[in-house]
Design a protein around this motif. Structure first.
Motif, PDB file in Angstrom:
ATOM      1  N   LYS A 147       0.835  -1.210   0.000  1.00  0.00           N
ATOM      2  CA  LYS A 147       0.000   0.000   0.000  1.00  0.00           C
ATOM      3  C   LYS A 147       0.863   1.250   0.000  1.00  0.00           C
ATOM      4  O   LYS A 147       0.613   2.193  -0.761  1.00  0.00           O
ATOM      5  CB  LYS A 147      -0.926  -0.011   1.218  1.00  0.00           C
ATOM      6  CG  LYS A 147      -1.871   1.177   1.274  1.00  0.00           C
ATOM      7  CD  LYS A 147      -2.799   1.072   2.472  1.00  0.00           C
ATOM      8  CE  LYS A 147      -3.755   2.263   2.532  1.00  0.00           C
ATOM      9  NZ  LYS A 147      -4.669   2.158   3.699  1.00  0.00           N
ATOM     10  N   ASN A 148       1.881   1.269   0.848  1.00  0.00           N
ATOM     11  CA  ASN A 148       2.769   2.433   0.914  1.00  0.00           C
ATOM     12  C   ASN A 148       3.562   2.610  -0.382  1.00  0.00           C
ATOM     13  O   ASN A 148       3.768   3.731  -0.853  1.00  0.00           O
ATOM     14  CB  ASN A 148       3.727   2.303   2.098  1.00  0.00           C
ATOM     15  CG  ASN A 148       3.031   2.474   3.430  1.00  0.00           C
ATOM     16  OD1 ASN A 148       1.982   3.107   3.516  1.00  0.00           O
ATOM     17  ND2 ASN A 148       3.597   1.896   4.485  1.00  0.00           N
ATOM     18  N   MET A 179       2.656   1.671  -3.401  1.00  0.00           N
ATOM     19  CA  MET A 179       1.772   2.128  -4.475  1.00  0.00           C
ATOM     20  C   MET A 179       1.257   3.538  -4.240  1.00  0.00           C
ATOM     21  O   MET A 179       0.968   4.265  -5.188  1.00  0.00           O
ATOM     22  CB  MET A 179       0.590   1.168  -4.634  1.00  0.00           C
ATOM     23  CG  MET A 179       0.992  -0.227  -5.107  1.00  0.00           C
ATOM     24  SD  MET A 179       1.969  -0.206  -6.641  1.00  0.00           S
ATOM     25  CE  MET A 179       3.615  -0.548  -6.017  1.00  0.00           C
ATOM     26  N   LEU A 180       1.166   3.954  -2.984  1.00  0.00           N
ATOM     27  CA  LEU A 180       0.722   5.312  -2.686  1.00  0.00           C
ATOM     28  C   LEU A 180       1.673   6.326  -3.302  1.00  0.00           C
ATOM     29  O   LEU A 180       1.255   7.385  -3.774  1.00  0.00           O
ATOM     30  CB  LEU A 180       0.632   5.513  -1.168  1.00  0.00           C
ATOM     31  CG  LEU A 180       0.030   6.839  -0.682  1.00  0.00           C
ATOM     32  CD1 LEU A 180      -1.426   6.941  -1.146  1.00  0.00           C
ATOM     33  CD2 LEU A 180       0.103   6.925   0.839  1.00  0.00           C
ATOM     34  N   ARG A 219       3.055   6.017  -6.030  1.00  0.00           N
ATOM     35  CA  ARG A 219       2.926   5.985  -7.492  1.00  0.00           C
ATOM     36  C   ARG A 219       1.534   6.420  -7.941  1.00  0.00           C
ATOM     37  O   ARG A 219       1.135   6.188  -9.083  1.00  0.00           O
ATOM     38  CB  ARG A 219       3.193   4.572  -8.026  1.00  0.00           C
ATOM     39  CG  ARG A 219       4.678   4.264  -8.216  1.00  0.00           C
ATOM     40  CD  ARG A 219       5.273   3.682  -7.001  1.00  0.00           C
ATOM     41  NE  ARG A 219       6.714   3.464  -7.160  1.00  0.00           N
ATOM     42  CZ  ARG A 219       7.545   3.368  -6.125  1.00  0.00           C
ATOM     43  NH1 ARG A 219       7.104   3.490  -4.889  1.00  0.00           N
ATOM     44  NH2 ARG A 219       8.839   3.180  -6.327  1.00  0.00           N
ATOM     45  N   ALA A 220       0.785   7.058  -7.067  1.00  0.00           N
ATOM     46  CA  ALA A 220      -0.588   7.458  -7.386  1.00  0.00           C
ATOM     47  C   ALA A 220      -0.643   8.462  -8.533  1.00  0.00           C
ATOM     48  O   ALA A 220      -1.651   8.557  -9.232  1.00  0.00           O
ATOM     49  CB  ALA A 220      -1.263   8.027  -6.144  1.00  0.00           C
ATOM     50  N   GLY A 277      -2.015   4.828 -12.199  1.00  0.00           N
ATOM     51  CA  GLY A 277      -1.834   5.313 -10.831  1.00  0.00           C
ATOM     52  C   GLY A 277      -3.020   5.021  -9.935  1.00  0.00           C
ATOM     53  O   GLY A 277      -2.869   4.538  -8.807  1.00  0.00           O
ATOM     54  N   ASP A 278      -4.236   5.285 -10.432  1.00  0.00           N
ATOM     55  CA  ASP A 278      -5.447   5.043  -9.630  1.00  0.00           C
ATOM     56  C   ASP A 278      -5.681   3.555  -9.433  1.00  0.00           C
ATOM     57  O   ASP A 278      -6.116   3.115  -8.354  1.00  0.00           O
ATOM     58  CB  ASP A 278      -6.657   5.681 -10.311  1.00  0.00           C
ATOM     59  CG  ASP A 278      -6.615   7.205 -10.258  1.00  0.00           C
ATOM     60  OD1 ASP A 278      -5.922   7.745  -9.363  1.00  0.00           O
ATOM     61  OD2 ASP A 278      -7.261   7.842 -11.111  1.00  0.00           O
ATOM     62  N   GLN A 314      -3.997   1.855  -6.476  1.00  0.00           N
ATOM     63  CA  GLN A 314      -4.431   2.178  -5.120  1.00  0.00           C
ATOM     64  C   GLN A 314      -5.490   1.217  -4.599  1.00  0.00           C
ATOM     65  O   GLN A 314      -5.867   1.266  -3.424  1.00  0.00           O
ATOM     66  CB  GLN A 314      -4.979   3.618  -5.066  1.00  0.00           C
ATOM     67  CG  GLN A 314      -4.035   4.671  -5.634  1.00  0.00           C
ATOM     68  CD  GLN A 314      -2.609   4.527  -5.144  1.00  0.00           C
ATOM     69  OE1 GLN A 314      -2.353   4.462  -3.939  1.00  0.00           O
ATOM     70  NE2 GLN A 314      -1.660   4.471  -6.088  1.00  0.00           N
ATOM     71  N   HIS A 354      -7.358  -2.184  -3.248  1.00  0.00           N
ATOM     72  CA  HIS A 354      -6.960  -3.257  -2.324  1.00  0.00           C
ATOM     73  C   HIS A 354      -6.544  -4.504  -3.093  1.00  0.00           C
ATOM     74  O   HIS A 354      -5.590  -5.190  -2.701  1.00  0.00           O
ATOM     75  CB  HIS A 354      -8.121  -3.574  -1.383  1.00  0.00           C
ATOM     76  CG  HIS A 354      -7.811  -4.653  -0.382  1.00  0.00           C
ATOM     77  ND1 HIS A 354      -6.885  -4.495   0.624  1.00  0.00           N
ATOM     78  CD2 HIS A 354      -8.292  -5.938  -0.260  1.00  0.00           C
ATOM     79  CE1 HIS A 354      -6.805  -5.607   1.340  1.00  0.00           C
ATOM     80  NE2 HIS A 354      -7.645  -6.493   0.819  1.00  0.00           N
ATOM     81  N   HIS A 392      -2.949  -4.302  -4.032  1.00  0.00           N
ATOM     82  CA  HIS A 392      -2.031  -4.506  -2.903  1.00  0.00           C
ATOM     83  C   HIS A 392      -1.921  -5.996  -2.563  1.00  0.00           C
ATOM     84  O   HIS A 392      -0.826  -6.497  -2.290  1.00  0.00           O
ATOM     85  CB  HIS A 392      -2.515  -3.719  -1.684  1.00  0.00           C
ATOM     86  CG  HIS A 392      -2.695  -2.261  -1.956  1.00  0.00           C
ATOM     87  ND1 HIS A 392      -3.563  -1.463  -1.242  1.00  0.00           N
ATOM     88  CD2 HIS A 392      -2.113  -1.453  -2.888  1.00  0.00           C
ATOM     89  CE1 HIS A 392      -3.503  -0.229  -1.709  1.00  0.00           C
ATOM     90  NE2 HIS A 392      -2.638  -0.198  -2.703  1.00  0.00           N
TER      91      HIS A 392
END
Length: 443
Positions: A181-182, A184-185, A187-188, A194-195, A198, A200, A203
């Motif tokens: 999660k961190n 990918m955050l 790379r938003a 990017g979206d 985010q 689940h 992840h």
């Protein structure tokens, strides 16, 4: 039995074509460092670099010297690719890359360490004996076969790397998706994907696909029935990593390794149809056997033992960082911190602590390193001691630091009452000035 296993001659097409790929990629690594600004950020802008402790003599060349240094490395990479003075070109690149690797840690990457190991191995492998300028200049060097140990050594090295990378992921922060999660955050902002990253589901997929891929990819490539499917999974996995994490040549180098897993006949047919195929399977015991076997045993013993050394150091390696490097702990954690340095002039009877503005000494990249890495914190304290000594002052350096791992609450990291300027670094045991907690895993 050992002679047949190690010294049976096999077709060398895989090693030859890998040399071509490898030479191109290491040339791209060196030249790319110039044009992407990596050298500027890592070697030119800082006043000094955080070298591996004990190698203080390794510092960047003055002025624009490092640009020329990397340009020469790029040339050696191209010479490896075309097979000109192969052995000397390979050794030269290896030595120069070792200098870069041990010279700085602000841009530390496990892949840089893997590249160093591969450079050493390629320096001794007979990869210049076909499809090379050396052979054109001296046809006596031409060979269409190689001993089987050449392939076995590379596969064994890869198996060790991938297996440790998988096992290292088996800890709570990875398994509860917080690391993914961190990652990918950050790379938003990527366009289009990017979206999607985010979600689940993304992840969960990244978490478990990462574990399973690292654990199974080598066995699946070795088994003929799953080899082709594993190859296509590898393409997806490494291209994904290249796009998302932008980790240089490593994904493409990993794909190049697959030539050692496919059948010799297929590699020959795809890449070297004009070359005579070797299928005699002769067993030729070389004169270097007495040297090769003990060296190989020592090499692979180090490769197996080094990544687990943190289990013999008290505290959780995720927190202490002791034993983290050279252990294939790839993308396992995010660290951030707030670290302040204070100096005390020992000749000052009031012994007041003076705050140090780190921006006066460190680049932006180094500031992030010093904020949370214990060896860099210690080294900066040593640097301050040296700077003040040049002014004729004998100082103590104290540090107040708090660190967060994987987005958790920051906790005090360094004992603020320890004078780091006059405290030795423990290479193989715990450094007592790193604060440990009862909830840390005891290694």
């Amino acid at each position: 039995m050992i002679n047949r296993w190690l010294f049976t001659q096999i077709d060398n097409s895989a090693l030859i074509i890998f040399r071509v790929f490898f030479g191109f990629l290491i040339a791209a690594e060196a030249i790319g460092a110039i044009f992407t600004g990596w050298i500027t950020r890592t070697m030119i802008e800082p006043q000094f670099t955080f070298n591996f402790i004990g190698l203080d003599f390794l510092q960047p060349l003055p002025g624009n010297g490092m640009y020329f240094y990397f340009a020469v490395m790029g040339i050696f990479g191209l010479l490896v690719m075309v097979g000109f003075k192969y052995r000397w070109s390979m050794l030269a690149y290896t030595i120069m890359w070792a200098g870069v690797y041990f010279m700085q840690k602000s841009s530390y990457n496990n892949h840089y360490y893997l590249l160093l190991l591969l450079l050493i191995m390629m320096s001794v492998l007979p990869a210049g004996n076909y499809f090379s300028i050396d052979v054109k200049r001296n046809p006596a060097l031409k060979k269409i076969s190689m001993p089987r140990w050449c392939v076995l050594a590379i596969i064994a090295q890869l198996w060790i790397v991938y297996t440790y990378a998988s096992v290292a992921k088996l800890y709570p922060d990875w398994l509860d998706y917080s690391v993914a999660k961190n990652l990918m955050l950050g790379r938003a902002y990527y366009p289009i994907i990017g979206d999607l990253l985010q979600g689940h589901w993304a992840h969960v997929s990244i978490t478990y696909f990462g574990i399973l891929f690292d654990l199974l990819i080598v066995p699946l490539l070795l088994w003929r029935r799953t080899r082709l499917a594993a190859f296509f999974f590898s393409i997806f996995f490494h291209i994904f990593n290249s796009i998302i994490f932008q980790i240089g040549i490593f994904p493409y180098l990993s794909l190049a390794f697959t030539v050692f897993f496919f059948s010799k006949e297929r590699i020959h047919a795809i890449f070297m149809k004009k070359k005579e195929f070797y299928d005699k399977n002769e067993v030729i015991v070389p004169s270097y056997k007495k040297i090769l076997i003990p060296v190989a045993i020592i090499w692979f013993a180090i490769q197996i033992v080094l990544p687990v050394r943190h289990w013999f150091i008290p505290g959780d390696v995720l927190w202490t960082e002791e034993g983290h490097r050279m252990s294939w702990r790839m993308m396992l954690r995010g660290r951030s911190g707030i670290t302040n340095f204070y100096v005390v002039d020992k000749a000052d009877p009031k012994a007041e602590r003076k705050y140090i503005n780190k921006k006066d000494y460190l680049s932006k990249k180094q500031l992030r390193t010093v904020a949370a890495k214990p060896d860099a914190i210690w080294q900066f304290a040593q640097r301050l001691k040296k700077i003040y000594a040049e002014e004729g002052k004998d100082i103590s350096v104290y540090v107040k630091s708090s660190v967060s791992v994987n987005g958790k609450k920051r906790r005090p990291f360094i004992d603020p009452e320890v004078d780091l300027a006059n405290t030795p670094w423990n290479y193989f045991t715990a450094n007592p000035w790193i604060i440990r907690y009862d909830d840390d895993k005891e290694k």
